[in-house]
Design a protein around this motif. Structure first.
Motif, short mmCIF file in Angstrom:
data_model
loop_
_atom_site.label_atom_id
_atom_site.label_comp_id
_atom_site.label_asym_id
_atom_site.label_seq_id
_atom_site.Cartn_x
_atom_site.Cartn_y
_atom_site.Cartn_z
N ARG A 468 40.92 -15.78 -0.52
CA ARG A 468 41.83 -16.68 -1.25
C ARG A 468 42.10 -16.16 -2.66
O ARG A 468 43.24 -16.17 -3.14
N ILE A 469 41.04 -15.69 -3.32
CA ILE A 469 41.20 -15.22 -4.69
C ILE A 469 42.02 -13.94 -4.75
O ILE A 469 42.86 -13.76 -5.64
N SER A 470 41.83 -13.05 -3.78
CA SER A 470 42.62 -11.82 -3.76
C SER A 470 44.11 -12.13 -3.65
O SER A 470 44.93 -11.55 -4.39
N GLU A 471 44.45 -13.05 -2.77
CA GLU A 471 45.85 -13.43 -2.61
C GLU A 471 46.40 -14.03 -3.91
O GLU A 471 47.52 -13.72 -4.34
N SER A 472 45.61 -14.89 -4.54
CA SER A 472 46.05 -15.54 -5.78
C SER A 472 46.22 -14.53 -6.91
O SER A 472 47.18 -14.58 -7.67
N LEU A 473 45.30 -13.56 -7.00
CA LEU A 473 45.38 -12.56 -8.06
C LEU A 473 46.60 -11.66 -7.91
O LEU A 473 47.23 -11.27 -8.90
N HIS A 474 46.94 -11.32 -6.68
CA HIS A 474 48.14 -10.51 -6.47
C HIS A 474 49.40 -11.27 -6.93
O HIS A 474 50.31 -10.67 -7.53
N ARG A 475 49.44 -12.57 -6.66
CA ARG A 475 50.58 -13.38 -7.09
C ARG A 475 50.63 -13.44 -8.62
O ARG A 475 51.71 -13.39 -9.23
N ILE A 476 49.45 -13.55 -9.25
CA ILE A 476 49.39 -13.61 -10.71
C ILE A 476 49.86 -12.29 -11.31
O ILE A 476 50.60 -12.26 -12.30
N ARG A 477 49.44 -11.17 -10.71
CA ARG A 477 49.86 -9.86 -11.21
C ARG A 477 51.37 -9.68 -11.16
O ARG A 477 51.97 -9.04 -12.02
N ARG A 478 51.99 -10.26 -10.09
CA ARG A 478 53.44 -10.13 -9.97
C ARG A 478 54.18 -10.88 -11.07
O ARG A 478 55.37 -10.66 -11.31
N LEU A 479 53.49 -11.79 -11.77
CA LEU A 479 54.08 -12.51 -12.90
C LEU A 479 53.96 -11.71 -14.19
O LEU A 479 54.38 -12.18 -15.25
N GLY A 480 53.36 -10.53 -14.12
CA GLY A 480 53.16 -9.71 -15.32
C GLY A 480 51.86 -10.01 -16.03
O GLY A 480 51.60 -9.47 -17.12
N VAL A 481 51.04 -10.87 -15.45
CA VAL A 481 49.78 -11.29 -16.07
C VAL A 481 48.67 -10.32 -15.63
O VAL A 481 48.53 -10.04 -14.44
N LYS A 482 47.89 -9.84 -16.57
CA LYS A 482 46.78 -8.95 -16.23
C LYS A 482 45.54 -9.76 -15.87
O LYS A 482 45.38 -10.91 -16.28
N VAL A 483 44.64 -9.10 -15.12
CA VAL A 483 43.42 -9.77 -14.65
C VAL A 483 42.21 -9.03 -15.20
O VAL A 483 42.13 -7.79 -15.10
N ALA A 484 41.27 -9.79 -15.76
CA ALA A 484 40.05 -9.21 -16.33
C ALA A 484 38.84 -9.67 -15.52
O ALA A 484 38.72 -10.85 -15.18
N LEU A 485 37.96 -8.71 -15.23
CA LEU A 485 36.71 -9.03 -14.52
C LEU A 485 35.62 -9.20 -15.57
O LEU A 485 35.21 -8.24 -16.23
N ASP A 486 35.15 -10.45 -15.71
CA ASP A 486 34.17 -10.78 -16.74
C ASP A 486 32.76 -10.51 -16.24
O ASP A 486 32.49 -10.48 -15.04
N ASP A 487 31.81 -10.34 -17.19
CA ASP A 487 30.39 -10.14 -16.89
C ASP A 487 30.17 -8.96 -15.96
O ASP A 487 29.32 -8.98 -15.07
N PHE A 488 30.95 -7.91 -16.14
CA PHE A 488 30.83 -6.74 -15.26
C PHE A 488 29.44 -6.14 -15.38
O PHE A 488 28.91 -5.94 -16.47
N GLY A 489 28.85 -5.83 -14.21
CA GLY A 489 27.53 -5.19 -14.19
C GLY A 489 26.39 -6.15 -13.95
O GLY A 489 25.24 -5.73 -13.76
N THR A 490 26.66 -7.46 -13.93
CA THR A 490 25.58 -8.43 -13.68
C THR A 490 25.42 -8.73 -12.20
O THR A 490 24.43 -9.31 -11.79
N GLY A 491 26.40 -8.35 -11.38
CA GLY A 491 26.32 -8.62 -9.95
C GLY A 491 25.89 -7.40 -9.18
O GLY A 491 25.44 -6.40 -9.74
N TYR A 492 26.07 -7.45 -7.85
CA TYR A 492 25.63 -6.37 -7.00
C TYR A 492 26.78 -5.53 -6.45
O TYR A 492 26.55 -4.47 -5.89
N SER A 493 28.00 -6.02 -6.59
CA SER A 493 29.11 -5.33 -5.93
C SER A 493 30.25 -5.05 -6.89
O SER A 493 31.40 -4.98 -6.49
#
Length: 594
Positions: A468-493
């Motif tokens: 669901r989130i992947s689909e939503s992020l692609h739609r957001i990107r098409r609006l010219g909005v950039k996406v930031a991944l927060d807390d990078f490095g605290t997870g496993y993947s």
């Protein structure tokens, strides 16, 4: 007298000839025998013994008198003397008081109890003395049994036959009163028992099987309690135990241990072995309120704590935990109102170009200044908002507030000097809301370009609902909005997400920065992240910058951007506007010489 004998007796005296019949003389004996009520006539003989003079057919049937029984006879010989004292006493009173009387009584015979209602009427002689008493008898057995059955259903669970919530509360009220009359060291306890994953049983085997399981569960729980205790079914998968009296709380805990131990055995459900567990909450008059409803409430609160702590366990109620929960409940209500009334503020923490010290953008952070409590930490109200769903409206407000602030900057300084704002969006909002549509609407309402808005989300948000989130992020990107991944490095993947999802910016968690020393493991990891980001074209932002040494190391590692208290704490909209105008308090810092 048999029915055949009754039928041979005519209510009109037919012993005379036809002419005599015309006088319509009534055979009162036959009439009385046909009445649907019993009639018993009594007197007191010369030896002061109460005798039965007459009993019609209905009365003979009630007393099971044989046809051979000769009247008059002493009343206590008509039927079992153990049951005759009530009637005899009432009749004797009427002989004495000369007043009509009515009463209810019962008679037992051949294993059957019959419930009767009687009217007593004295017959007076010319001197006003009672020489006989007429007793009518109505059989109320069917009505009484129906009343008892209705009463039973009103206070018992139809499926398991156990007391229901109403009867349980009544018994609890009595138990509390008894304990209050006794020593302060005597208490009573309520155990609320909820079956873990009962819905899965219904879904797997059907509701009929689920009902049979509940019946078996009730039997199991009855074997775990003392004879003086009460088991009740409160709702679908919830039972309650009333421990009516105990001296030591260990007695109550022992019952809960027996229940958990009993759950180790499988249930046979249509040939299938079914294992289950229960979560138990305990409240006692020694640690909780002495009001019955409060005890049930507190035990239920403790049960939900047991479920939240992993299920298959017992939690004992403590007042301090409940006070925190009540405080959280009030805070939730006030948070809802604050969102509805636009009483929150969006603060802005600057994101700095580490090479030039110029303002690169902001991270928008929600702040709540409560009218009574003052500043409420996001650590406190954001998790609450996510748990209660308030985060959806809060997230919408933050996106729109950021867009309107950017609109003001664009109008004042133009698109060349205006900077983007990162807005954090919860995984809960992605799951429950159409985030892309919210972003699109906010951009249209404010009239700003999509490049001025950035959406931040965490790794945990992606893991919760990746498709669901992947689909939503692609739609957001098409609006010219950039996406930031927060807390990078605290997870496993984290690295896996970089090529699976449309990510533009990675934000290094402050936990890496706090441990940063030249040449140590975090330093080497950050160097690899910097190289990876550079080769893939990602923008990298280091969070939590608080000293110049760390900033110098990050510049050496060719990190482009950073944010933290070294530059500025989050500021309100007016102060952020000053930064956009070019009034930068950190601009005097010579990063190159640090």
């Amino acid at each position: 007298m048999s029915n055949t004998q009754i039928n041979r007796v005519s209510p009109i005296d037919d012993t005379m000839d036809g002419a005599a019949r015309g006088t319509n003389i009534v055979n009162t004996t036959a009439v009385v025998d046909r009445l649907p009520v019993g009639v018993l006539v009594c007197k007191i003989n010369k030896t002061n013994v109460l005798e039965a003079l007459f009993a019609n057919e209905f009365a003979r049937d009630v007393f099971a008198l044989e046809d051979t029984t000769v009247l008059p006879c002493p009343l206590d010989t008509v039927w079992n003397s153990a049951d005759s004292h009530v009637l005899a006493g009432q009749i004797s009173d009427v002989f004495r008081t000369l007043r009509d009387s009515s009463f209810e009584w019962s008679i037992r015979g051949e294993g059957i109890e019959r419930f009767l209602t009687s009217q007593l009427m004295p017959l007076l002689d010319h001197e006003g003395n009672a020489y006989q008493v007429i007793c009518t008898i109505e059989d109320q057995t069917a009505e009484k049994l129906a009343e008892r059955n209705l009463l039973h259903h009103a206070f018992h669970d139809a499926l398991t036959g156990q007391p229901n919530r109403v009867l349980f509360r009544n018994k609890l009220e009595d138990a509390v009163s008894d304990c209050q009359r006794e020593s302060h060291n005597t208490g009573c306890a309520v155990l609320i028992i909820n079956i873990d994953r009962f819905q899965q049983i219904n879904e797997s085997f059907g509701h009929s099987a689920g009902d049979r399981f509940l019946i078996s569960m009730a039997s199991t729980l009855r074997r775990c309690i003392r004879s003086s205790d009460t088991l009740a079914r409160l709702s679908g998968d919830e039972f309650a135990i009333l421990v009516s009296r105990f001296k030591d709380v260990n007695e109550v805990e022992m019952i809960s241990h027996r229940v958990h131990a009993a759950m180790q055995q499988p249930y046979d459900l249509d040939g299938n072995e079914v294992f289950t567990s229960v979560s138990i909450g305990v409240a006692t008059t020694l640690s909780s309120s002495t009001h019955p409803e409060d005890l049930i409430r507190d035990a239920d609160f403790a049960m939900h704590r047991a479920k939240g702590a992993g299920k298959a366990r017992t939690e004992i109620y403590h007042r301090d935990s409940h006070q925190r929960a009540r405080s959280q409940f009030h805070l939730e209500t006030e948070l809802r109102r604050a969102v509805e009334r636009n009483e929150l503020d969006l603060y802005y923490q600057p994101i700095i170009d580490l090479g030039s010290s110029k303002l690169h953008g902001f991270e928008g952070l929600t702040r709540w200044v409560h009218k009574d409590r003052g500043f409420v930490s996001p650590v406190e109200f954001i998790p609450l908002a996510e748990e209660t769903g308030v985060i959806v409206n809060l997230g919408r407000w933050a996106i729109k507030a950021a867009c309107m602030q950017i609109k003001n900057w664009v109008d004042e300084v133009g698109t060349d000097k205006a900077v983007p704002v990162n807005v954090n969006v919860s995984g809960i909002q992605f799951a429950r809301d159409n985030v892309a549509a919210v972003v699109e609407e906010a951009l249209k309402e404010s009239g700003i370009d999509g490049r001025f808005l950035r959406i931040e989300l965490t790794e945990s948000a992606i893991m919760a609902n990746p498709m669901r989130i992947s689909e939503s992020l692609h739609r957001i990107r098409r609006l010219g909005v950039k996406v930031a991944l927060d807390d990078f490095g605290t997870g496993y993947s984290s690295l896996n997400y970089l090529h699976q999802f449309p990510i533009d910016v990675i934000k290094i968690d402050r936990s890496f920065i706090n441990q940063l020393e030249r040449g140590n493991a975090p330093y080497k990891i950050l160097r690899m992240i910097g190289m990876l980001a550079s080769s893939l074209g990602y923008e990298v932002v280091a969070e939590g910058l608080e000293d110049l040494e760390h900033i110098d190391m990050l510049r050496t590692l060719e990190f482009g951007f950073g944010q933290g208290f070294y530059f500025s704490k989050p500021v309100d909209g007016s102060q952020a506007t000053e930064f956009v105008r070019g009034h930068l308090p950190w601009s005097q810092i010579d990063l190159a010489s640090s």
